[in-house]
Design a protein around this motif. Structure first.
Motif, PDB file in Angstrom:
ATOM      1  N   THR A 244       0.707  -1.110   0.079  1.00 44.41           N
ATOM      2  CA  THR A 244      -0.032   0.112   0.007  1.00 44.41           C
ATOM      3  C   THR A 244       0.918   1.254  -0.001  1.00 44.41           C
ATOM      4  O   THR A 244       0.702   2.003  -0.675  1.00 44.41           O
ATOM      5  N   MET A 245       1.864   1.221   0.867  1.00 37.59           N
ATOM      6  CA  MET A 245       2.732   2.437   1.004  1.00 37.59           C
ATOM      7  C   MET A 245       3.684   2.527  -0.382  1.00 37.59           C
ATOM      8  O   MET A 245       3.750   3.766  -0.855  1.00 37.59           O
TER       9      MET A 245
ATOM     10  N   LEU B 279       2.863   1.703  -3.318  1.00 40.13           N
ATOM     11  CA  LEU B 279       2.182   2.452  -4.428  1.00 40.13           C
ATOM     12  C   LEU B 279       1.693   3.706  -4.019  1.00 40.13           C
ATOM     13  O   LEU B 279       1.650   4.473  -5.158  1.00 40.13           O
ATOM     14  N   GLU B 280       1.438   4.020  -2.961  1.00 42.27           N
ATOM     15  CA  GLU B 280       1.172   5.435  -2.685  1.00 42.27           C
ATOM     16  C   GLU B 280       2.539   6.415  -2.918  1.00 42.27           C
ATOM     17  O   GLU B 280       2.229   7.441  -3.478  1.00 42.27           O
ATOM     18  N   LEU B 281       3.669   5.762  -2.616  1.00 39.25           N
ATOM     19  CA  LEU B 281       4.853   6.602  -3.056  1.00 39.25           C
ATOM     20  C   LEU B 281       5.174   6.810  -4.577  1.00 39.25           C
ATOM     21  O   LEU B 281       5.319   7.660  -5.000  1.00 39.25           O
TER      22      LEU B 281
ATOM     23  N   ARG C 256       2.636   6.611  -6.967  1.00 44.32           N
ATOM     24  CA  ARG C 256       1.745   7.153  -7.886  1.00 44.32           C
ATOM     25  C   ARG C 256       2.391   8.719  -8.047  1.00 44.32           C
ATOM     26  O   ARG C 256       2.240   9.233  -9.334  1.00 44.32           O
TER      27      ARG C 256
END
Length: 109
Positions: free
Chosen positions: A10-11, A13-15, A17
């Protein structure tokens, strides 16, 4: 509660994006169509699925950051993208911001 692998993914993918937007804008300083853009990104270590890339290109174009045109090449119609003048300005500002954040993170890490 999610395990460590789920949290990492999750982290990650957030980074990733926000980084992809900057990478796409930077790659489109040179005109490209979708497939060659994906290849250029992948060659530099940023692989991206078509299902991520094309919606991103449409969004950036709708925001006025990209210009595009359809052309026939090798008997196929292809949509070519390039930075608009607004995109050039935004890329310069985002690049400065990225470098500042990166320098700060380098110090912290």
């Amino acid at each position: 509660m999610p395990d460590g692998t789920d949290i990492f993914e999750t982290m990650r993918l957030e980074l990733r994006r926000g980084s992809l937007v900057l990478a796409v804008l930077a790659c489109l300083r040179t005109e490209r169509y979708g497939y060659t853009l994906r290849q250029a990104l992948a060659a530099d270590g940023l692989e991206m699925e078509e299902s991520t890339l094309y919606p991103l290109l449409r969004r950036l174009e709708s925001q006025g950051l990209l210009d595009s045109e359809w052309r026939e090449e090798e008997k196929r119609k292809k949509r070519f993208y390039r930075l608009s003048s607004q995109g050039v300005t935004l890329l310069a500002a985002l690049t400065d911001e990225w470098r500042g954040i990166n320098a700060s993170l380098d110090k912290i890490l």
